[in-house]
Design an enzyme around this catalytic site. Structure first.
Site, short mmCIF file in Angstrom:
data_model
loop_
_atom_site.label_atom_id
_atom_site.label_comp_id
_atom_site.label_asym_id
_atom_site.label_seq_id
_atom_site.Cartn_x
_atom_site.Cartn_y
_atom_site.Cartn_z
N GLU A 1 4.16 -5.80 7.17
CA GLU A 1 3.34 -4.70 7.82
C GLU A 1 3.75 -4.57 9.44
OE1 GLU A 1 2.13 -6.99 5.69
OE2 GLU A 1 0.60 -5.85 4.57
N GLU B 1 -1.03 -9.26 -1.11
CA GLU B 1 -2.40 -9.53 -0.73
C GLU B 1 -3.15 -9.51 -2.21
OE1 GLU B 1 -2.45 -6.34 2.33
OE2 GLU B 1 -3.44 -7.89 3.71
N GLY C 1 0.43 -5.07 0.70
CA GLY C 1 -0.85 -5.13 -0.39
C GLY C 1 -0.30 -5.72 -1.52
N ALA D 1 0.85 -1.27 -0.03
CA ALA D 1 0.12 -0.03 -0.14
C ALA D 1 0.94 1.01 0.06
CB ALA D 1 -0.93 -0.14 1.13
N1 T1G Z 1 4.72 3.46 0.09
C1 T1G Z 1 5.21 4.46 -0.15
N2 T1G Z 1 6.70 4.72 -0.55
C2 T1G Z 1 7.23 3.66 -0.45
C3 T1G Z 1 6.86 2.49 -0.18
C4 T1G Z 1 5.59 2.00 0.15
N3 T1G Z 1 4.97 1.16 0.25
N4 T1G Z 1 8.06 1.48 -0.01
C5 T1G Z 1 8.96 2.11 -0.33
N5 T1G Z 1 8.85 3.64 -0.91
C6 T1G Z 1 9.50 4.67 -1.34
C7 T1G Z 1 10.76 4.84 -0.09
O1 T1G Z 1 10.33 5.88 0.90
C8 T1G Z 1 11.83 5.44 -1.11
O2 T1G Z 1 11.37 6.91 -1.13
C9 T1G Z 1 11.46 4.58 -2.30
O3 T1G Z 1 10.10 4.30 -2.22
C10 T1G Z 1 12.43 3.59 -2.48
O4 T1G Z 1 12.34 2.74 -1.32
C11 T1G Z 1 -2.72 -2.97 2.92
C12 T1G Z 1 -1.28 -1.51 4.61
C13 T1G Z 1 9.88 -2.49 -1.93
C14 T1G Z 1 11.64 -3.66 -1.11
O5 T1G Z 1 6.51 -2.45 4.21
O6 T1G Z 1 10.26 -2.79 1.55
O7 T1G Z 1 0.72 -2.87 2.35
O8 T1G Z 1 13.50 7.92 -0.48
O9 T1G Z 1 14.93 2.92 -0.96
O10 T1G Z 1 15.62 -0.47 -1.59
O11 T1G Z 1 -1.74 -4.57 4.17
O12 T1G Z 1 10.86 -0.17 -0.30
O13 T1G Z 1 12.95 7.61 -2.83
O14 T1G Z 1 11.90 9.26 -1.69
O15 T1G Z 1 13.44 1.25 0.11
O16 T1G Z 1 14.53 -0.80 -4.01
C15 T1G Z 1 3.69 -2.71 3.42
C16 T1G Z 1 8.21 -1.22 2.18
C17 T1G Z 1 3.23 -1.39 3.20
C18 T1G Z 1 7.51 -2.51 1.84
C19 T1G Z 1 12.20 -1.61 -2.32
N6 T1G Z 1 5.06 -2.87 2.35
N7 T1G Z 1 9.08 -0.88 1.23
O17 T1G Z 1 13.44 -1.33 -1.86
O18 T1G Z 1 13.83 1.08 -2.26
S1 T1G Z 1 1.94 -1.45 4.10
C20 T1G Z 1 6.28 -2.51 2.72
C21 T1G Z 1 10.40 -2.02 1.19
C22 T1G Z 1 0.69 -2.48 3.37
C23 T1G Z 1 -1.27 -3.78 3.32
C24 T1G Z 1 -0.41 -2.68 4.14
C25 T1G Z 1 11.16 -1.39 0.08
C26 T1G Z 1 11.15 -2.22 -1.33
P1 T1G Z 1 12.54 8.01 -1.45
P2 T1G Z 1 13.76 2.07 -0.93
P3 T1G Z 1 14.35 -0.37 -2.30
#
Ligand code: T1G
Length: 655
Positions: free
Chosen positions: A130, A110, A107, A68
């Site tokens: 999450e 999901e 998500g 998400a």
């Molecule tokens: N939402 C918004 N921005 C995100 C993001 C996200 N989910 N994930 C990464 N970014 C931004 C991050 O801040 C950075 O921004 C850029 O993308 C590159 O990130 C409904 C509610 C996917 C493995 O927890 O683990 O889904 O600094 O440096 O090393 O149940 O990002 O460039 O401005 O980490 O290539 C669950 C979180 C969300 C995954 C990529 N998902 N992200 O790694 O890039 S909650 C997560 C990561 C959810 C549902 C629930 C990693 C990555 P900027 P990065 P990367």
């Protein structure tokens, strides 16, 4: 092959009779409002167009869907909400196949779980992380994943937020097949053949039965690791619920729990940490500076720190040259490094081939001339200014002029050490935290003369080591130890004012620290701080408040756990409040006519947070730290500050 666009970030191509829907929402294909609307529009189109027999969902680049859009949290929700999109996918009349081309997280997974089939490339990373954001999956993850892999495996993955690689996801049953090449072509074949058979709708599957004992064991282990955090406990409860409740009931309870946690302080703190980690290590103006090539790393001193740094560099693929003063010391250093690698093999974290590869890239010698081939040399010798400056002088005559020279000093002034080299611009500080092969935190000290490309090289080196680099300026103790000294000073003021060490430690542990300050103090040893206080005595401000209690403990030989007595005593190794220390504290108070007062746990924590935040504000004002969130990351990753409280600057701001 015709192409259609359904939103700014969602487009599709009709390949023969399969609609291939692609999400293109850089940088991680997060499920923003535009992506969700685009997916619904694509499904509308696929539903109406009789030429479409099946649908494929996939992403651009190396991410399927990164989750998400965390940036939308805390803002008014925008329709269509993710659970609606996911329910539509699962109920869709035509086959929907997830072609998982990369990270499918939160998500993202999901969405894939609601598809009727999941095929993945070997590069896929799969998980529901999450809980690391203080929340639980909010769009079906806790209800659908156990239906595919069983309750025990689902508890382990979701409650720990563990991300698995494609082959493990295949073994677990999260994905249906692993496709080495032409993922989309294979997905088209799968989708077309799925059109001829009843669709496998994940939500309608029963949760495979498992042993109650195994489930209880997995749950207990998850709760033990959670150390009181709410999200993992809620995740366990929801996964267990999937085995008994209907899908609708389970989804409703999951959503209720997700919304409650999403709006909690804990989740706000962990989101702060998430974005802070991505901001860390970014230095204005350095984006365009190319780092120097580093392949061979020299490490002078292969003691506790040097050997840990050597293993970290070997793990990252570098060639390493360790240097000691004598052949005997060099052999000991090599044994120490090999010992760390052997432990990793014994624990299953490394295989023997990996260990042998690392050792094949290691040289440990007594002749510093070996460093002539090094691109970066890190000194990890005794933390004494004379020793380090003499070393730097000697290295000037050995190293290539473009080789980078780094000091691992904790407390000395790197600018003072730099005076010893004719090439001050090549010097940078790399303050590792022990054990250097385990601890993620690395303070990268931007010295007065450090060249921009040397700083950029240090950051690139830190990232390749898998470290969390925090850039700081030159000050005694850099960021972490300066904040820690302020924290310790305030705690000793409180002891003098009436609190007892074990009361302060108890308050800190309830707040979320794994160990209280005085217990940590005893573990690290009191003599280091004592030596520093004695060094500073001549220049100490006589008007400044000074607490003698720690000095008195040292004068009594109470240097901490390793001698069995410090702030506590340790009969049979068990930390115990010691009446002798209490008496010594009361005597010190009496000498200053202090009438002791009592403190509540909340007062203790508030006062210590303020001391840390005030010192953090000073570091920001002096330009030592670039941003408050960097200070939070240092205290979380180097000093046990509970991440679900966000760090001292974040926590103080919220109180
Ligand atoms: N939402 C918004 N921005 C995100 C993001 C996200 N989910 N994930 C990464 N970014 C931004 C991050 O801040 C950075 O921004 C850029 O993308 C590159 O990130 C409904 C509610 C996917 C493995 O927890 O683990 O889904 O600094 O440096 O090393 O149940 O990002 O460039 O401005 O980490 O290539 C669950 C979180 C969300 C995954 C990529 N998902 N992200 O790694 O890039 S909650 C997560 C990561 C959810 C549902 C629930 C990693 C990555 P900027 P990065 P990367």
């Amino acid at each position: 092959m015709s192409a259609s666009r359904f939103s700014d970030t969602v487009s599709a191509t009709l390949t023969d009779d399969v609609l291939v829907v692609t999400i293109d929402n850089p940088p991680v294909n997060a499920l923003s409002a535009d992506v969700r609307a685009g997916l619904m529009a694509a499904l509308d189109h696929a539903e109406k167009d009789s030429a479409v027999v099946a649908v494929i969902l996939t992403g651009t680049g190396n991410t399927f869907i990164g989750g998400a859009d965390i940036k939308e949290f805390g803002k008014p929700p925008i329709e269509p909400l993710l659970p609606l999109v996911i329910a539509r996918v699962e109920k869709f009349a035509k086959p929907v196949v997830a072609a998982i081309n990369g990270a499918a997280l939160g998500g993202g997974l999901e969405v894939a779980l609601a598809c009727h089939e999941r095929i993945a490339s070997p590069s896929a990373k799969i998980g529901l992380p999450e809980v690391k954001l203080g929340i639980v999956p909010g769009a079906g993850g806790t209800q659908r994943l156990p239906r595919l892999i069983g309750t025990v495996a689902a508890i382990e993955l979701i409650a720990n937020g563990r991300i698995v690689l494609a082959n493990e996801a295949d073994k677990l049953g999260i994905i249906d097949s692993l496709i080495e090449n032409s993922l989309i072509d294979s997905a088209i074949v799968s989708a077309r053949s799925a059109a001829d058979v009843p669709l496998r709708r994940t939500g309608t599957l029963p949760v495979p039965p498992g042993s109650q004992e195994a489930v209880d064991k997995a749950a207990a282990e998850a709760l033990r690791k959670a150390r009181g955090q709410r999200a993992p406990a809620e995740a366990v409860r929801l996964v267990r619920l999937a085995a008994t409740a209907s899908l609708a009931e389970g989804l409703a309870e999951e959503r209720r729990t997700f919304v409650t946690l999403r709006d909690s302080d804990e989740a706000a703190a962990l989101r702060h940490v998430f974005f802070a980690e991505r901001a860390a290590g970014k230095v204005d103006g350095l984006e365009k500076v190319s780092p120097r090539k580093i392949e061979t790393v020299g490490i002078v001193g292969t003691g506790l720190m040097g050997s840990g740094i050597a293993v970290a560099a070997l793990n990252a693929g570098y060639s390493v040259i360790g240097i000691e003063q004598t052949r005997e010391a060099a052999d000991k250093g090599r044994e120490r490094i090999a010992g760390i690698l052997d432990k990793a093999v014994q624990s299953g974290r490394l295989d023997t081939a990996g260990r042998d590869d690392r050792l094949s890239r290691l040289t440990v010698a007594a002749d510093a001339a070996e460093l002539a081939q090094a691109d970066l040399v890190i000194e990890a010798v005794f933390d004494d200014l004379t020793v380090k400056t003499e070393l730097f002088q000697r290295l000037d005559g050995i190293l290539r002029t473009d080789a980078i020279l780094a000091t691992n000093t904790s407390y000395l002034d790197p600018d003072a050490i730099t005076t010893a080299t004719a090439h001050p611009k090549r010097v940078v500080g790399l303050h590792f935290f022990s054990p250097a092969n385990i601890m993620r935190l690395l303070e990268v000290v931007n010295c007065k003369r450090t060249a921009p490309d040397v700083l950029a090289s240090a950051l690139a080196f830190a990232k390749r080591l898998g470290k969390l680099p925090i850039v700081c300026g030159v000050t005694e103790g850099f960021i972490g130890n300066r904040i820690f000294s302020a924290y310790r000073r305030e705690a000793e003021f409180m002891v003098e004012d009436g609190a007892l060490p074990h009361e302060i430690d108890a308050a800190l542990e309830v707040y979320g620290f794994p160990m209280g300050l005085f217990a940590v103090y005893d573990m690290a040893g009191l003599e280091i701080a004592w030596a520093r206080r004695k060094r500073q005595a001549a220049t100490r401000d006589p008007a400044a408040r000074y607490v003698v209690i720690a000095d008195r403990l040292c004068e009594a030989g109470r240097f901490g756990q390793k001698v069995g007595r410090g702030w506590y005593s340790y009969p049979d190794g068990k930390r115990t409040v010691d009446a002798e220390v209490t008496a010594l504290i009361k005597a010190a108070r009496a000498e200053k006519d202090i009438t002791p007062k009592s403190f509540t746990a909340d007062e203790i924590v508030t006062r210590l947070l303020k001391a840390m935040a005030d010192e953090g504000d000073a570091l920001l004002a002096e330009g030592i730290a670039a941003r408050a969130s960097d200070i939070d990351l240092v205290m979380i990753n180097g000093y046990g500050f509970p991440p679900h409280k966000g760090g001292p600057m974040f926590a103080a701001g919220r109180r």
